[in-house]
Motif scaffolding. Sequence first.
Motif, short mmCIF file in Angstrom:
data_model
loop_
_atom_site.label_atom_id
_atom_site.label_comp_id
_atom_site.label_asym_id
_atom_site.label_seq_id
_atom_site.Cartn_x
_atom_site.Cartn_y
_atom_site.Cartn_z
N ARG A 191 0.83 -1.21 0.00
CA ARG A 191 0.00 0.00 0.00
C ARG A 191 0.87 1.26 0.00
O ARG A 191 0.58 2.23 -0.70
N THR A 192 1.93 1.22 0.79
CA THR A 192 2.82 2.38 0.88
C THR A 192 3.49 2.65 -0.46
O THR A 192 3.54 3.79 -0.94
N ILE A 193 4.00 1.58 -1.08
CA ILE A 193 4.66 1.72 -2.39
C ILE A 193 3.68 2.25 -3.43
O ILE A 193 3.98 3.16 -4.21
N GLY A 194 2.47 1.68 -3.43
CA GLY A 194 1.44 2.11 -4.37
C GLY A 194 1.07 3.57 -4.18
O GLY A 194 0.96 4.33 -5.15
N ASN A 195 0.90 3.97 -2.94
CA ASN A 195 0.53 5.36 -2.65
C ASN A 195 1.63 6.33 -3.03
O ASN A 195 1.36 7.41 -3.58
N ILE A 196 2.87 5.97 -2.74
CA ILE A 196 4.01 6.84 -3.08
C ILE A 196 4.10 7.00 -4.60
O ILE A 196 4.27 8.12 -5.11
N TYR A 197 3.98 5.90 -5.32
CA TYR A 197 4.05 5.95 -6.79
C TYR A 197 2.99 6.90 -7.35
O TYR A 197 3.28 7.78 -8.16
N VAL A 198 1.76 6.71 -6.91
CA VAL A 198 0.66 7.52 -7.43
C VAL A 198 0.84 9.00 -7.08
O VAL A 198 0.67 9.88 -7.93
N GLN A 199 1.19 9.28 -5.83
CA GLN A 199 1.33 10.67 -5.41
C GLN A 199 2.49 11.36 -6.12
O GLN A 199 2.38 12.54 -6.49
N VAL A 200 3.57 10.64 -6.32
CA VAL A 200 4.73 11.24 -6.99
C VAL A 200 4.40 11.61 -8.43
O VAL A 200 4.60 12.74 -8.87
N PHE A 201 3.89 10.64 -9.20
CA PHE A 201 3.67 10.89 -10.62
C PHE A 201 2.43 11.74 -10.91
O PHE A 201 2.34 12.36 -11.96
N ARG A 202 1.50 11.79 -9.97
CA ARG A 202 0.35 12.67 -10.15
C ARG A 202 0.70 14.13 -9.92
O ARG A 202 0.07 15.02 -10.47
N ASN A 203 1.70 14.37 -9.09
CA ASN A 203 1.97 15.73 -8.65
C ASN A 203 3.25 16.34 -9.22
O ASN A 203 3.68 17.41 -8.78
N ILE A 204 3.85 15.66 -10.19
CA ILE A 204 4.99 16.23 -10.92
C ILE A 204 4.54 16.51 -12.34
O ILE A 204 3.94 15.65 -12.99
N PRO A 205 4.81 17.70 -12.88
CA PRO A 205 4.40 18.00 -14.26
C PRO A 205 4.98 17.00 -15.26
O PRO A 205 6.12 16.53 -15.10
N LEU A 206 4.19 16.69 -16.25
CA LEU A 206 4.61 15.73 -17.27
C LEU A 206 5.90 16.17 -17.96
O LEU A 206 6.75 15.34 -18.29
N LEU A 207 6.04 17.47 -18.17
CA LEU A 207 7.25 17.97 -18.84
C LEU A 207 8.50 17.65 -18.02
O LEU A 207 9.54 17.27 -18.59
N ILE A 208 8.42 17.78 -16.71
CA ILE A 208 9.57 17.50 -15.84
C ILE A 208 9.94 16.02 -15.93
O ILE A 208 11.12 15.66 -16.01
N ILE A 209 8.93 15.15 -15.91
CA ILE A 209 9.19 13.70 -16.01
C ILE A 209 9.83 13.38 -17.33
O ILE A 209 10.79 12.60 -17.42
N THR A 210 9.33 13.99 -18.41
CA THR A 210 9.86 13.76 -19.74
C THR A 210 11.31 14.20 -19.85
O THR A 210 12.17 13.47 -20.35
N LEU A 211 11.61 15.39 -19.35
CA LEU A 211 12.97 15.91 -19.41
C LEU A 211 13.92 15.10 -18.53
O LEU A 211 15.10 14.95 -18.86
N PHE A 212 13.40 14.56 -17.44
CA PHE A 212 14.23 13.71 -16.57
C PHE A 212 14.71 12.48 -17.34
O PHE A 212 15.90 12.14 -17.29
N PHE A 213 13.81 11.84 -18.06
CA PHE A 213 14.21 10.65 -18.83
C PHE A 213 15.09 11.03 -20.02
O PHE A 213 16.05 10.31 -20.33
N TYR A 214 14.79 12.16 -20.64
CA TYR A 214 15.52 12.55 -21.85
C TYR A 214 16.92 13.08 -21.53
O TYR A 214 17.87 12.82 -22.27
N LEU A 215 17.06 13.80 -20.43
CA LEU A 215 18.33 14.43 -20.10
C LEU A 215 19.16 13.65 -19.09
O LEU A 215 20.39 13.68 -19.13
N ALA A 216 18.48 12.98 -18.14
CA ALA A 216 19.21 12.29 -17.06
C ALA A 216 19.32 10.79 -17.33
O ALA A 216 20.43 10.24 -17.40
N VAL A 217 18.19 10.13 -17.46
CA VAL A 217 18.20 8.67 -17.65
C VAL A 217 18.90 8.29 -18.94
O VAL A 217 19.61 7.28 -19.02
N ALA A 218 18.74 9.12 -19.99
CA ALA A 218 19.34 8.82 -21.29
C ALA A 218 20.86 8.82 -21.24
O ALA A 218 21.52 8.27 -22.13
N LYS A 219 21.44 9.44 -20.20
CA LYS A 219 22.90 9.40 -20.05
C LYS A 219 23.38 8.02 -19.60
O LYS A 219 24.53 7.65 -19.83
#
Length: 213
Positions: free
Chosen positions: A48-76
């Motif tokens: 339940r804790t993991i599920g709640n954290i996942y939902v709250q994190v991705f619901r409350n961060i702008p989509l653009l920030i998530i996209t740039l994180f994968f494109y600029l950080a994870v892609a490295k």
Amino acid sequence: MSLFEQNFSVFLQGFGHTLLASIFALVGSLILGTIFAIMQVTNSRTARTIGNIYVQVFRNIPLLIITLFFYLAVAKVIKMTGFTAGTIALTLYTSAFIAESVRAGILSIEAGQMEGARANGLTFGQAMRVIILPQAFKVAIPSLGNQFINLVKNSSILAFVGGLDLMYQGNIVAANSFDTFTTYIIIGLFYLVITLPLSYYIQHLEHKLKKNA
């Protein structure tokens, strides 16, 4: 020759990438969202804790920030294109909202049904898959439909990371032709080609399920 005719292949390429990203993200977010919805209603405090954290994190961060994180950080670390980064971000972002829709559907089902299924020897997973989820999805269809339509529109985020989608190609056409108004009217019509049939299908499915209820 009109702007549309001159750039038809460009618009079509962008439309194809938008459609592909939407399909991938739709399937992925539905699977992920369902998994995390179930995790939020289990008896396991950890799940339940993991599920709640996942939902709250991705619901409350702008989509653009998530996209740039994968494109600029994870892609490295893991090499990926803008299309891949945008599609992953779109999947994760949408799955958080789908998780809430599915969770609400699950909670709307009478608790006695799960208890009865467990009393008859079904495991939690079996009861959820066979009895609870089919009913929960019926309840959640209107909300899920809205999320799927939002997903298609949100796919324009790929334009920010060179995802070759409809908006990206449209920006190029607008810059080259200096006819911004016509270009974005055409882009809007292409989006309607996806969203209108999807909207009508969701409405049809909802009415059909109500008749069979």
